[in-house]
Write an enzyme that holds these catalytic residues in place. Structure first.
Site, mmCIF file in Angstrom:
data_model
loop_
_atom_site.group_PDB
_atom_site.id
_atom_site.type_symbol
_atom_site.label_atom_id
_atom_site.label_comp_id
_atom_site.label_asym_id
_atom_site.label_seq_id
_atom_site.Cartn_x
_atom_site.Cartn_y
_atom_site.Cartn_z
ATOM 1 C CE LYS A 1 25.470 -1.211 -1.171
ATOM 2 N NZ LYS A 1 25.344 -0.252 -2.335
ATOM 3 C CE LYS B 1 28.733 -8.455 10.442
ATOM 4 N NZ LYS B 1 28.563 -9.817 9.547
ATOM 5 C CE LYS C 1 35.072 -5.112 6.529
ATOM 6 N NZ LYS C 1 34.604 -6.352 6.926
#
Ligand code: TYM
Length: 333
Positions: A194, A111, A191
């Site tokens: 959303k 991230k 994976k």
């Protein structure tokens, strides 16, 4: 009875990845464990998010969990920010967590690479997660694969705090991962998530499920309808194994290998079984969505129960760490 804790971010829909990887197991564990389930809004704000949407998404996630079969009579369901002890214990844990351990977390590395300026909340995310779990002194944590490393950290935090302040106080929580531990998205590569836009929502309409499945990636070797395929290389075959009955799964494999079916035929059958699997949940979600007061009541009641447990833990934590109890301060006027 052993205690279960798990959390989910209100960062969008319940999709078949977080359903198969986590929530389905939460529902099952209610039969055998004392369960505490949390909508982790303080985790959701560690990345860019829409403040105008967060309340709605939090309530929607509560509806989704209830519709999926989380039973508020048996389990405690609440919103993380309603129990301030989560952030309090996170601060305490930051004082025993080695910085190097946080920097080596895979999710942090992933991230933070995608962001121009990395904020401290993202680095400390797993410390808050450890606090979530240990505040309830939970033994078992049902999660998908991507959270297993965070659980390792939670165990280390528990060990470090125990060694310094009170041996044996915090248990070392173990991950509970099932067959759906890593569901891939419709791109067949990453994976299901959303934020990657590769999901199918549990509550999607039949039309929407078909719209999403139609272009989904299959075995790359199947260029035309006549090419035989290898089901083992097809992500949709994996999904069939979760949603279609065993006889259908065998039929799918045989018709793929023999090129009797094209990928669209196979997708139609899959869409049908996904829709059928979730039809009762979808109906329940519509019912709960029409009773917002009932949902708020569940969350209020859940927060009350969670707070009582959290206060107990914090009392011991403060005492063991030598903090002056507020009740012992005499105010002289
Ligand atoms: P979150 O909100 O990303 O996901 C919720 C749960 O769903 C699992 N999951 C998946 N499993 C299989 N395949 C997938 N494609 C997939 N996508 C999601 C996740 O592993 C997770 O179990 N940090 C956590 C939330 C959290 C938490 C906690 C979890 C905060 N505190 C304490 C357990 C205990 C997260 O972001 O999950």
């Amino acid at each position: 009875m052993a205690r279960v804790f798990s959390g989910i971010q209100p960062s969008g829909e319940l999709h078949i990845g977080n359903y198969l990887g986590a929530v389905r197991n939460w529902v099952a564990l209610q039969e055998t464990h004392e369960c505490v389930f949390c909508i982790v809004d303080y985790h959701a704000i560690t990345q860019d998010y829409d403040a105008g949407q967060l309340q709605t998404r939090t309530l929607e996630m509560a509806v989704s969990l209830l519709a999926a079969g989380i039973d508020p009579e048996r389990s405690t369901v609440f919103v993380q920010s309603h129990v301030p002890e989560h952030t309090e214990l996170a601060w305490v844990f930051m004082t025993v967590t080695p910085l190097g351990e946080l920097e080596r977390m895979t999710q942090f590395k992933d991230k933070s690479q995608r962001q121009e300026s990395v904020r401290a909340g993202l680095l400390n995310y797993p410390v808050l997660q450890a606090a979530d779990i240990l505040l309830y002194r939970a033994d078992v944590v049902p999660v998908g694969d991507d959270q297993v490393q965070h659980l390792e950290l939670a165990r280390e935090v528990a060990r470090k705090w125990n060694a310094r302040y009170r041996e044996g106080f915090f248990p070392e929580p173990q991950p509970h991962v099932g067959a759906g531990r890593r569901i891939l998205g419709l791109d067949g590569e990453a994976k299901m998530s959303k934020s990657l836009g590769n999901t199918i929502g549990v509550f999607d309409s039949p039309e929407r499920v078909w719209e999403l499945l139609r272009p989904a990636k299959t075995d790359p070797a199947r260029v035309t309808r006549k090419d035989p395929g290898d089901p083992e290389k097809c992500n949709l075959y994996t999904l069939h194994q979760y949603f279609s009955p065993p006889a259908t799964v065998r039929e799918v494999a045989a018709n793929c290998r023999g090129a009797q079916w094209g990928c669209l035929d196979c997708k139609r059958v899959l869409a049908d079984h996904i829709v059928r699997t979730f039809a009762p949940m979808r109906a329940r979600a519509l019912e709960f969505a029409q009773q917002p007061d009932r949902v708020r009541e569940v969350l209020a009641d859940g927060a009350d129960r969670a707070r009582a447990m959290a206060r107990d833990t914090m009392r011991t934590v403060r005492e063991a760490m030598g903090l002056l109890p507020a009740s012992e301060v005499v105010i002289r006027s």
